[in-house]
Design an enzyme around this catalytic site. Structure first.
Site, short mmCIF file in Angstrom:
data_model
loop_
_atom_site.label_atom_id
_atom_site.label_comp_id
_atom_site.label_asym_id
_atom_site.label_seq_id
_atom_site.Cartn_x
_atom_site.Cartn_y
_atom_site.Cartn_z
N PHE A 149 0.87 -1.18 0.00
CA PHE A 149 0.00 0.00 0.00
C PHE A 149 0.90 1.22 0.00
O PHE A 149 1.61 1.49 0.98
CB PHE A 149 -0.93 0.05 1.21
CG PHE A 149 -1.80 1.28 1.18
CD1 PHE A 149 -2.96 1.29 0.44
CD2 PHE A 149 -1.42 2.44 1.84
CE1 PHE A 149 -3.75 2.44 0.36
CE2 PHE A 149 -2.20 3.59 1.77
CZ PHE A 149 -3.37 3.58 1.04
N ASP A 234 9.65 2.91 1.36
CA ASP A 234 8.48 3.68 1.77
C ASP A 234 8.36 3.58 3.28
O ASP A 234 7.84 2.60 3.82
CB ASP A 234 7.23 3.14 1.08
CG ASP A 234 5.96 3.90 1.45
OD1 ASP A 234 5.99 4.64 2.46
OD2 ASP A 234 4.95 3.73 0.77
N LYS A 263 3.37 11.39 6.83
CA LYS A 263 2.57 11.19 8.04
C LYS A 263 3.16 11.90 9.25
O LYS A 263 2.94 13.08 9.45
CB LYS A 263 2.32 9.71 8.27
CG LYS A 263 1.44 9.09 7.18
CD LYS A 263 0.83 7.79 7.60
CE LYS A 263 0.05 7.14 6.47
NZ LYS A 263 -1.13 7.89 6.04
#
Length: 410
Positions: A149, A234, A263
């Site tokens: 994801f 990532d 984030k």
């Protein structure tokens, strides 16, 4: 039900009805309407408090409204918030320097959202492949991992195997080759002369906190070095303290060629993302070849710089390590008592509910009723990622409430 209760319930119902009527249904939220937050706790419009064990998918690593970050944001709000990159500002340079130093890289390219950072990494990897590796024009290939994801843009879902994320959104972007997560031999077999990068998550968060096999990251690093392929990590969810180290790659002593960050970089206050790499990669970016109106704006840079300074103390990494061990001990005791398996890295856990008892959604709803916020993924898995500021007693509360849910379902 008292008249006060009825009025409070009506307030929640009104907010939910407005959202369901006027906001597109791209999420399926739990039936709670939040209005306030502090530390690891949030409060709904009816005055009920909940322990937040999702933390905005790791965007809230430092908790809700962390005083140090709020103060820094307020200071910057009173000065300058946006200039666009058409001009220099006095916050971007210091932030870029600090983040480059934290990652051990020579340059950073700031963006806003995690998906934008991933898109940036893809573009930069292709440019490096053409300019530095000599791949034929239009032939650059990027290897990705199944179960990944990385976001929901058209290009990113092009290499997703999640049918919900891909249905009705084609045609998709070519240039990607998918291999099983954690399978080093499959990755090696996928590497040919057209491959410019391999994009991976050191821990697959959306997949249910899926951990790589021991040695996989080290083997992938060696493979990328040998085949002259960029190793692109990532670390949007796994980085910045979540796993008990600054980066999840640190658990195997691995340094990727490109870090993708987001984030928690915005401290839960503002969308801030970036990629970090050395000059031989990011130095290939030229004016006009990539950009963002908001990327690197003074407010984002000020907040991001303060986040880096907080991480420099090592306090949050240590808390994640220590409290994660406590969480793992508590969850492990529930294996065979309603849990089929648990996977924990730092203060981040995936708990597989026995599907004969309930779905992950049902477990999340039951936890909500007991004052704990968590989120399901992939059927019967529930993820726990509380703020790194959570206390020992609050970790125990999470485990106790999950125990109650499982016992009542048995």
């Amino acid at each position: 039900m008292t008249s006060v209760d009825a009025g409070q319930t009506a307030r929640s119902a009104e907010h939910i009805a407005l959202t369901e009527r006027y906001a597109a249904h791209n999420y399926h939220p739990l039936p709670v309407v939040l209005t306030d937050g502090e530390g690891a706790w949030v409060t709904d419009v009816e005055g009920r408090r909940y322990l937040d064990c999702l933390a905005g998918y790791s965007a809230l690593n430092f908790g809700h409204r962390p005083p140090r970050l709020v103060q820094r944001a307020r200071e910057q709000l009173d000065r300058l918030t946006l200039t666009s990159r058409a001009f220099h500002n006095d916050q971007l340079g210091p932030f870029a320097h600090a983040l480059a130093d934290l990652t051990g890289k020579e340059m950073v390219l700031p963006m806003n959202t995690g998906a934008e950072a991933v898109e940036t990494a893809l573009k930069v990897s292709r440019k490096w492949g053409y300019r530095a590796k000599g791949v034929a024009p239009g032939e650059a290939t990027i290897v990705t991992m199944r179960g990944n994801f990385h976001g929901r843009t058209t290009t990113i879902v092009s290499f997703s195997d999640d049918e919900v994320a891909t249905a009705d959104y084609g045609p998709f972007t070519p240039g990607f080759r998918s291999v099983p997560y954690g399978d080093l031999a499959a990755a090696a077999a996928a590497f040919d002369d057209s491959v410019v990068a391999v994009l991976f998550e050191p821990v697959q968060g959306e997949g249910g906190v899926v951990l790589p096999p021991d040695g996989f990251l080290r083997g992938l690093r060696e493979l990328c070095t040998e085949r002259r392929v960029l190793m692109v990590a990532d670390e949007i969810q796994s980085g910045l303290g979540r796993t008990g180290r600054t980066f999840a790659c640190d658990h195997e002593g691995v340094v990727p060629d490109v870090y993708v960050l987001g984030k928690a970089l915005g401290g839960g206050l503002y969308p801030v993302s970036a990629i970090a790499a050395d000059t031989d990669v990011l130095g290939l970016v030229t004016p006009g070849s990539h950009g963002s109106t908001f990327g690197g704006n003074p407010l984002a840079a000020a907040i991001g710089h303060e986040v880096v300074a907080m991480l420099r103390t090592g306090e949050y990494q240590e808390r994640a390590r220590r409290l994660g061990e406590r969480l793992e001990r508590g969850l492990t005791r529930l294996v065979g008592r309603g849990l089929d398996a648990v996977r924990v890295r730092g203060l981040w856990a995936g708990a597989d509910i026995d599907p004969r008892l309930m779905t992950g959604r049902a477990a999340s709803e039951a936890l909500l009723a007991l004052g704990v916020l968590a989120k399901d993924t992939h059927g019967s898995t529930v993820r726990f990622a509380p703020p790194l500021t959570i206390s020992e007693d609050e970790v125990d509360l999470l485990v106790d409430r999950l125990t109650t849910v499982l016992d009542e379902a048995a």
